[in-house]
Scaffold this active site. Structure first.
Site, short mmCIF file in Angstrom:
data_model
loop_
_atom_site.label_atom_id
_atom_site.label_comp_id
_atom_site.label_asym_id
_atom_site.label_seq_id
_atom_site.Cartn_x
_atom_site.Cartn_y
_atom_site.Cartn_z
N TYR A 23 -15.08 11.93 -9.87
CA TYR A 23 -15.43 11.72 -11.28
C TYR A 23 -16.23 10.44 -11.42
CZ TYR A 23 -13.53 15.03 -14.63
OH TYR A 23 -13.33 16.13 -15.43
N GLU A 32 -17.91 9.42 -14.80
CA GLU A 32 -18.48 9.29 -16.16
C GLU A 32 -19.08 7.90 -16.36
OE1 GLU A 32 -15.30 10.87 -16.13
OE2 GLU A 32 -15.19 12.15 -17.93
N ASP A 64 -41.65 19.52 -21.90
CA ASP A 64 -40.66 20.18 -21.04
C ASP A 64 -41.48 20.78 -19.90
OD1 ASP A 64 -39.07 21.99 -19.74
OD2 ASP A 64 -38.19 22.84 -21.56
N THR A 82 -36.23 20.97 -15.26
CA THR A 82 -35.19 21.38 -14.33
C THR A 82 -35.61 20.86 -12.96
OG1 THR A 82 -36.37 23.46 -14.10
CG2 THR A 82 -34.43 23.48 -15.52
N LYS A 97 -37.10 24.47 -9.85
CA LYS A 97 -38.21 25.43 -9.85
C LYS A 97 -39.25 24.96 -8.83
CE LYS A 97 -37.42 27.07 -14.58
NZ LYS A 97 -36.60 26.12 -15.36
N ARG A 127 -30.14 23.43 -8.57
CA ARG A 127 -30.18 23.79 -9.99
C ARG A 127 -29.70 22.59 -10.80
NH1 ARG A 127 -31.29 28.83 -9.64
NH2 ARG A 127 -31.61 28.92 -11.87
N1 DSN Z 1 -35.06 30.71 -16.99
C1 DSN Z 1 -36.21 29.90 -16.76
C2 DSN Z 1 -37.39 30.69 -16.35
O1 DSN Z 1 -37.22 31.63 -15.62
O2 DSN Z 1 -38.50 30.39 -16.75
C3 DSN Z 1 -36.53 29.00 -17.88
O3 DSN Z 1 -35.45 28.17 -18.10
#
Ligand code: DSN
Length: 442
Positions: free
Chosen positions: A46, A48, A210, A237, A240, A246
């Site tokens: 933990y 925090e 974003d 994120t 990707k 993730r």
């Molecule tokens: N789920 C994602 C995508 O496939 O573009 C976006 O968050």
């Protein structure tokens, strides 16, 4: 006692990934080191709060220095240094003043920014979901849409680019507190300078990007970085094109300081406002094993090879787009400038995206059905499919391999009612895919 059921399924998933080609543009294959960090004993801890943010200027110092922290539990000697490394690497990668590496996902990252900057009822101007925007940019089914007032801009059908005149018109009328650029199905490079010019006409407007889909392209230097145009906040994120675990990440420009004292709500204080909004505002304990894996991924993205990887994604996608066009696939936006292709299979071949997704799954090519701008079809059977090359580029496929993929796609669609042909194509894809080991196999 061994949990055979779950481990059998993990094994089956590894086989599925080895036997097929991943064309979902938001997925990737992580390295062995990212996997190891994610599966590490940091999951037991933990933590925090936050580590110290001082002396974040030299990686070798960060990894040895022990400084007072802003945590609520003891035992942080290693977690602090892991998180400081992750923060420093993210800042360096994207040229930011601060990084919050704790968001559990991209949605959490976006919600934390809204919570940091907005009051209930405030207006956000973002891209329409049906035109390629994201659920968290104000879809009525989300919690944030119940709290804030989202207004939307669209694609200009003339050239498939953002309709900047519309954006300016809406912005001047609605005076948003956040002007948001971000998308999950847009194949062009945004004009960040134009967005910034519009945002700067609205007093107190936060410029937010974003960049979840293109973070790896920005890190690899083949896509503009919103910070170079005066953006205040960038969310992403980490899994990707960036090829990490993730998770989510928030980068910002402004003053960095103690998260313990509530600062005045100004654009300069946005890094502190965001830290307080992530914890304790919207999340509890950070996932330190995931933060360790993010740090590994950032380290990988800082290496010269990652630039080559990013450039190869763009080249592979452009070639795949050409090969698809040659076979009658109509491309939405007319083409692609990034990692992603949206094609209207309904007007190309008279089949909806769901059918194409299924038949391609059957032969081992994974992608997803997707709405196209102003789609006349419903969301569960939209007109389009969305695909891209980040994952297959990681696997080692080159431009010369794109023709094969386009041909398999066309043959599968044409032969969707012919099980013998589908079986034959599946065998071909499997045999080909097996020549390209997963990074975790190496
Ligand atoms: N789920 C994602 C995508 O496939 O573009 C976006 O968050």
């Amino acid at each position: 006692m061994n949990d055979e059921k779950i481990f059998e399924l993990i094994h089956a998933e590894i086989e599925r990934q080895r036997d097929g080609l991943e064309l979902i543009p938001s997925e990737n294959y992580v390295s062995q080191q990212v996997l190891l960090a994610m599966g590490s004993e940091f999951t037991n801890k933990y933590s925090e709060g936050y580590p110290n943010f001082d002396e974040l200027d030299d990686e070798s110092v960060i990894s040895t220095k022990i400084l007072p922290n802003y945590r609520y539990y003891g035992g942080q000697i290693n977690t602090d240094r892991v998180e400081r490394l992750a923060i420093w690497r993210a800042m360096k990668l994207f040229n930011a003043d601060h990084a919050n590496v704790q968001p559990h996902s991209g949605a959490q990252a976006n919600n934390a920014v809204y919570n940091a900057w907005l009051e209930p009822g405030d207006t956000v101007l973002g891209m329409d979901l049906g035109h390629g925007g994201h659920l968290t940019h104000g879809s009525p089914v989300t919690q944030s849409a119940q709290i804030y007032n989202f207004v939307r801009y669209h694609i200009d059908p003339k050239d498939g680019r953002f309709d900047y005149d519309e954006i300016e018109k809406i912005a001047l009328k609605e005076k948003p507190k956040i002007l948001l650029v971000g998308y999950s199905a847009y194949a062009r490079i945004p004009d960040f300078a134009r967005f910034a010019e519009i945002g700067k006409k609205i007093p107190g407007c936060l410029l937010m990007a974003d960049m979840a889909h293109v973070a790896g392209l920005i890190a690899g230097g083949v896509h503009p970085n919103p910070f170079d145009f005066g953006f205040h906040v960038v969310t992403t994120t980490t899994h990707k094109t960036l090829r990490g675990p993730r998770g989510g990440l928030i980068l910002s420009r402004g003053i960095v300081g103690s998260p313990l004292k509530k600062p005045e709500k100004t654009l300069e204080n946005i890094p502190i406002l965001i830290d307080r909004s992530v914890f304790p505002g919207t999340q509890g304990g950070p996932l330190m094993h995931v933060i360790a894996a993010k740090a590994v991924a950032f380290h990988e993205a800082l290496q010269p090879d990652f630039k080559k990887y990013a450039a190869r994604i763009v080249a592979n996608t452009a070639e795949l787009a050409e090969q698809l066009k040659k076979r009658g696939f109509k491309l939405v936006f007319g083409g692609t400038e990034n990692h992603l292709i949206l094609t209207d299979v309904m007007s190309s071949f008279g089949v909806h995206g769901g059918i194409v997704e299924k038949v391609l799954d059957d032969i081992g090519l994974t992608l997803n059905k997707n709405a196209i701008p102003n789609d006349p079809e419903p969301p569960f059977r939209p007109s389009g499919i969305r695909l891209g090359t980040p994952a297959i580029t990681t696997r080692g496929l080159m431009e010369k391999d794109m023709e094969k993929i386009a041909e398999w796609m066309k043959l599968a669609i044409d032969n969707r009612d012919n099980p013998t042909m589908i079986k034959k194509l599946r065998a071909e894809v499997q045999q080909f895919a097996r020549q390209f080991p997963l990074p975790s196999d190496k």
